[in-house]
Design a protein around this motif. Structure first.
Motif, PDB file in Angstrom:
ATOM      1  N   ALA A 173       0.813  -1.214   0.000  1.00  0.00           N
ATOM      2  CA  ALA A 173       0.000   0.000   0.000  1.00  0.00           C
ATOM      3  C   ALA A 173       0.846   1.263   0.000  1.00  0.00           C
ATOM      4  O   ALA A 173       0.358   2.339  -0.353  1.00  0.00           O
ATOM      5  N   GLN A 174       2.108   1.144   0.393  1.00  0.00           N
ATOM      6  CA  GLN A 174       2.990   2.311   0.434  1.00  0.00           C
ATOM      7  C   GLN A 174       3.736   2.552  -0.874  1.00  0.00           C
ATOM      8  O   GLN A 174       4.347   3.600  -1.044  1.00  0.00           O
ATOM      9  N   LEU A 175       3.689   1.577  -1.768  1.00  0.00           N
ATOM     10  CA  LEU A 175       4.394   1.739  -3.040  1.00  0.00           C
ATOM     11  C   LEU A 175       3.654   2.722  -3.950  1.00  0.00           C
ATOM     12  O   LEU A 175       2.420   2.740  -3.979  1.00  0.00           O
ATOM     13  N   PRO A 176       4.390   3.532  -4.696  1.00  0.00           N
ATOM     14  CA  PRO A 176       3.735   4.417  -5.672  1.00  0.00           C
ATOM     15  C   PRO A 176       3.171   3.598  -6.833  1.00  0.00           C
ATOM     16  O   PRO A 176       3.494   2.416  -7.001  1.00  0.00           O
ATOM     17  N   THR A 177       2.330   4.230  -7.622  1.00  0.00           N
ATOM     18  CA  THR A 177       1.748   3.543  -8.780  1.00  0.00           C
ATOM     19  C   THR A 177       2.823   3.143  -9.778  1.00  0.00           C
ATOM     20  O   THR A 177       2.785   2.053 -10.366  1.00  0.00           O
ATOM     21  N   HIS A 178       3.784   4.008  -9.976  1.00  0.00           N
ATOM     22  CA  HIS A 178       4.908   3.734 -10.877  1.00  0.00           C
ATOM     23  C   HIS A 178       6.204   4.129 -10.164  1.00  0.00           C
ATOM     24  O   HIS A 178       6.207   5.011  -9.305  1.00  0.00           O
ATOM     25  N   TRP A 179       7.293   3.480 -10.514  1.00  0.00           N
ATOM     26  CA  TRP A 179       8.592   3.820  -9.934  1.00  0.00           C
ATOM     27  C   TRP A 179       9.665   3.663 -10.997  1.00  0.00           C
ATOM     28  O   TRP A 179       9.559   2.819 -11.890  1.00  0.00           O
ATOM     29  N   PRO A 180      10.703   4.491 -10.910  1.00  0.00           N
ATOM     30  CA  PRO A 180      11.754   4.478 -11.937  1.00  0.00           C
ATOM     31  C   PRO A 180      12.735   3.325 -11.796  1.00  0.00           C
ATOM     32  O   PRO A 180      13.454   3.007 -12.743  1.00  0.00           O
ATOM     33  N   GLY A 181      12.797   2.726 -10.634  1.00  0.00           N
ATOM     34  CA  GLY A 181      13.753   1.640 -10.427  1.00  0.00           C
ATOM     35  C   GLY A 181      13.395   0.408 -11.243  1.00  0.00           C
ATOM     36  O   GLY A 181      12.304   0.299 -11.818  1.00  0.00           O
ATOM     37  N   THR A 182      14.319  -0.533 -11.286  1.00  0.00           N
ATOM     38  CA  THR A 182      14.154  -1.715 -12.136  1.00  0.00           C
ATOM     39  C   THR A 182      13.542  -2.906 -11.399  1.00  0.00           C
ATOM     40  O   THR A 182      13.317  -3.955 -12.015  1.00  0.00           O
ATOM     41  N   TYR A 183      13.256  -2.763 -10.127  1.00  0.00           N
ATOM     42  CA  TYR A 183      12.749  -3.884  -9.359  1.00  0.00           C
ATOM     43  C   TYR A 183      11.260  -4.108  -9.613  1.00  0.00           C
ATOM     44  O   TYR A 183      10.495  -3.152  -9.797  1.00  0.00           O
ATOM     45  N   THR A 184      10.856  -5.370  -9.594  1.00  0.00           N
ATOM     46  CA  THR A 184       9.442  -5.696  -9.685  1.00  0.00           C
ATOM     47  C   THR A 184       8.761  -5.416  -8.348  1.00  0.00           C
ATOM     48  O   THR A 184       9.427  -5.204  -7.320  1.00  0.00           O
ATOM     49  N   LYS A 185       7.445  -5.469  -8.357  1.00  0.00           N
ATOM     50  CA  LYS A 185       6.697  -5.252  -7.116  1.00  0.00           C
ATOM     51  C   LYS A 185       7.064  -6.291  -6.069  1.00  0.00           C
ATOM     52  O   LYS A 185       7.292  -5.960  -4.895  1.00  0.00           O
ATOM     53  N   ASP A 186       7.108  -7.564  -6.462  1.00  0.00           N
ATOM     54  CA  ASP A 186       7.431  -8.612  -5.497  1.00  0.00           C
ATOM     55  C   ASP A 186       8.845  -8.451  -4.945  1.00  0.00           C
ATOM     56  O   ASP A 186       9.089  -8.701  -3.758  1.00  0.00           O
TER      57      ASP A 186
END
Length: 235
Positions: A173-186
């Motif tokens: 819930a704290q993650l932004p909708t999009h992020w510039p980093g290369t990591y996946t959500k998991d």
């Protein structure tokens, strides 16, 4: 929750902790022959009665099933039904939750041994998901097990899985909708589970993890296929 660097600290004092655990075991073994002991029907000799389930309708914790293992005999795959149930309820990937359990399975998960270790190191984590007190207390206030205690985690593996699933939910819930980093959500959620939400958000912005966090992520990748196989297997 404990990173790879904790392995060396764990091994460094394991002899002392095992000695304390052995003394506790000896104390139990020396109880009078007529001392009451409850054994689950069909359970292995010496198995004790289970702790109460965390919430009505949730899968029963370890010890309540005739096929449940002894508390010290631990394989994350045995808890695939609980992982699937709690991950689905929390809206997280069951494979991620199972992979984290594999990541956290490096140390013995015997309740008495965990408590012996905690007496030596009061800030140690508890349960098969290696959850620290602060993370558990913060998570339980937001979800349906506010009446449960962190001290119950070593005995109630169902509760440990439930708490870990909802903790991952709260991190997501704290993650932004999009992020510039290369990591996946998991990957970010696993890093958040290991290093905390602030570091997780920094990694999402493009920061590089340190050696311990990277080791945790590497182990997650190594456990990923096994975790997927475990959660997809059906009785």
């Amino acid at each position: 929750m404990t990173d790879s660097g904790a392995r060396r600290r764990w091994l460094g004092v394991l002899v002392l902790v095992l000695a304390a655990w052995f003394l506790v075991r000896c104390g139990h073994a020396s109880q009078p022959a007529d001392s009451p002991r409850t054994t689950p029907a069909g359970g292995p000799p010496g198995a004790t009665a289970a702790a109460s389930p965390s919430t009505p309708g949730t899968p029963a914790p370890v010890g309540s099933s005739p096929d449940a293992p002894l508390p010290g005999a631990y394989d994350p795959a045995f808890y695939a039904p609980q992982v699937r149930t709690h991950a689905t309820r929390a809206g997280v990937d069951p494979k991620l939750l199972m992979a984290i359990l594999y990541n956290e399975s490096y140390k013995p998960h015997d309740p008495e041994l965990e408590r012996a270790w905690q007496r030596y190191k009061p800030d140690a984590s508890f349960g098969i998901a290696n959850m620290h007190r602060a993370a558990f207390d913060e998570t339980k206030r937001r979800h349906g097990f506010a009446n449960r205690r962190w001290e119950e985690l070593p005995d109630d593996r169902n509760l440990a899985i439930e708490a870990a699933a909802w903790h991952l939910h709260d991190l997501a819930a704290q993650l932004p909708t999009h992020w510039p980093g290369t990591y996946t959500k998991d990957e970010l959620l696993a890093l958040g589970y290991n290093t905390g939400s602030r570091n997780m958000l920094a990694f999402a912005r493009g920061a590089h993890p340190g050696s311990q966090a990277q080791s945790y992520l590497d182990r997650l990748h190594a456990n990923w296929a096994r975790a997927g196989k475990s959660v997809s297997a059906r009785p």
